[in-house]
Scaffold this active site. Sequence first.
Site, PDB file in Angstrom:
ATOM      1  CD  GLU A   1      10.125  13.543  10.645  1.00 32.00           C
ATOM      2  OE1 GLU A   1       8.948  13.150  10.771  1.00 32.00           O
ATOM      3  OE2 GLU A   1      11.023  12.841  10.164  1.00 32.00           O
TER       4      GLU A   1
ATOM      5  CE  LYS B   1      -1.517   3.127   2.521  1.00 31.29           C
ATOM      6  NZ  LYS B   1      -1.639   4.222   1.550  1.00 31.29           N
TER       7      LYS B   1
ATOM      8  CB  CYS C   1      13.263   9.684   7.686  1.00 30.78           C
ATOM      9  SG  CYS C   1      14.191   8.550   6.634  1.00 30.78           S
TER      10      CYS C   1
ATOM     11  CD  GLU D   1      13.489   1.497   9.170  1.00 31.39           C
ATOM     12  OE1 GLU D   1      13.915   2.547   9.705  1.00 31.39           O
ATOM     13  OE2 GLU D   1      14.075   0.421   9.239  1.00 31.39           O
TER      14      GLU D   1
END
Length: 471
Positions: free
Chosen positions: A378, A169, A278, A244
Amino acid sequence: MKKVNKIYINGEFVTPHGTETFDLINPSTNIKIGEVTLGDEKDTQDAIAAAKEAFKAFSQSSVSERIAYLEKLKDAVEKREQDFIDVMIEEYGGTYQFSTLSNQNTGGWFDSIIETLKHFEFEKNINSSIVRLQPVGVVGIITPWNASNSSICSKVATAIAAGCTVVIKPSEMSSLQTQVLMEAFHDAGLPKGIINFVIGLGNVVGTELTNNRNVAKISFTGSTAVGKMIIKNGSDTMKRVTLELGGKSPNIILEDADLEKAIPMAVYGAYMNSGQACIAPTRLLVPEHKIDQVNAIAKSVAEKVIVGFPENQETHIGPMVSIKQFERVQNYIKLGLEEGATLLAGGVGKPEGLEAGNFVKATIFTNVRNDMRIAQEEIFGPVLSIIPYKTEEDAIEIANDSPYGLAAYISSEDKEHALRVASRIDAGRVCINGFSHDPMLPFGGFKQSGIGREFGVYGLGAYLEAKAILK
Ligand code: NAD
């Protein structure tokens, strides 16, 4: 207008049962470029059923058969390299530089896992018994928009190496990229049902994959918030998970670093993938007494950074993927100002001449304290925070004072010195003097940057269950 109106189940392109549509918008212009028909729960169940059926035979395949399949997949994706680059620039706004680099490495995911597979021990004798590692089952692969092809290829390569079948997906925002990938994987000609794709929303297709009892494992790359939902939703069926997640990686400039080398690298590094990475080193930790010198170099580098249309080969920073992501980054820049950080470069608003797209100025804050939200959260855009430290102990403490622990960077002219500091940093990957990459090494995060590791032997082990057979 491009239409993505097929998903890929049991070796065939099929019309989804779902009828909802999603607009694909070019982030450089905010003009609609396509429309995708989204799969639903039924499509996901069909894909899982196909993967479950295919698992019966595929889980018994030999290592050499799986290597042959991996080679076919590698050849098939490499043939489409230029298509991947073009569509990544158009749909995602990935810069030419990043898109080219990222897609040149795609074949490498298959090479590295083939190499791993050649030396991997699936069976061991312990005392008089056998310990056999067997494929975990059907794997749900859920990926983000910021490096769609490489995320999917690295996960698929490892799953196939292990003997698992998959339902993928991808992010609905990556549907044009997914279309190319579905075609490439189909052309590889693997037996039907081993690889399936359902394009759809996270709270529909992603939730079904996470809840479904016929899915043994979820391999997820994305935000920490969604990672937490996956653990919660998956707990009823005791899903194995590899997560992750996000990062806020420190880049420690040690006392003995060469600032003229380290600071330009730090600034360009923070802007990798237009800041939507990331592993981007977004917290730059520098000795307090060198802050003026650091600021001067950083500012002059930021002034040379080219924000622009992603197809231009010179562009360093392209648009943010969506208006939502653009606004998120703008809000963090406003927050930095409110929190009292000093704006060294960039700031709120769009660069001149780029008003139509989701472009953000190359931004640097200095005199940032690590307890500010711009240092803790973040941002996922081209915003670098320079944080002064007093002593090396102080630097190590600041580096580790984060909910995240994905990557860390250290600059020093003395390798041994850097290695000593590296041993005290809580991060899944520590790079010394640069941004090197090796797909054989484990990749993943400490703390809220994730659970488990990908790539190489550590990644492969995460798709296997150990079974002890006592004779
Ligand atoms: P996201 O978490 O919003 O979405 C990731 C995927 O999860 C998408 O396919 C989405 O549709 C799906 N999803 C959403 N809700 C879901 C649910 N309830 N159940 C199951 N699936 C669901 O992330 P994003 O905005 O697409 O990507 C950016 C994030 O990804 C950043 O936080 C970034 O740090 C992270 N990321 C991490 C790595 C890594 O390797 N650690 C790499 C790339 C990106």
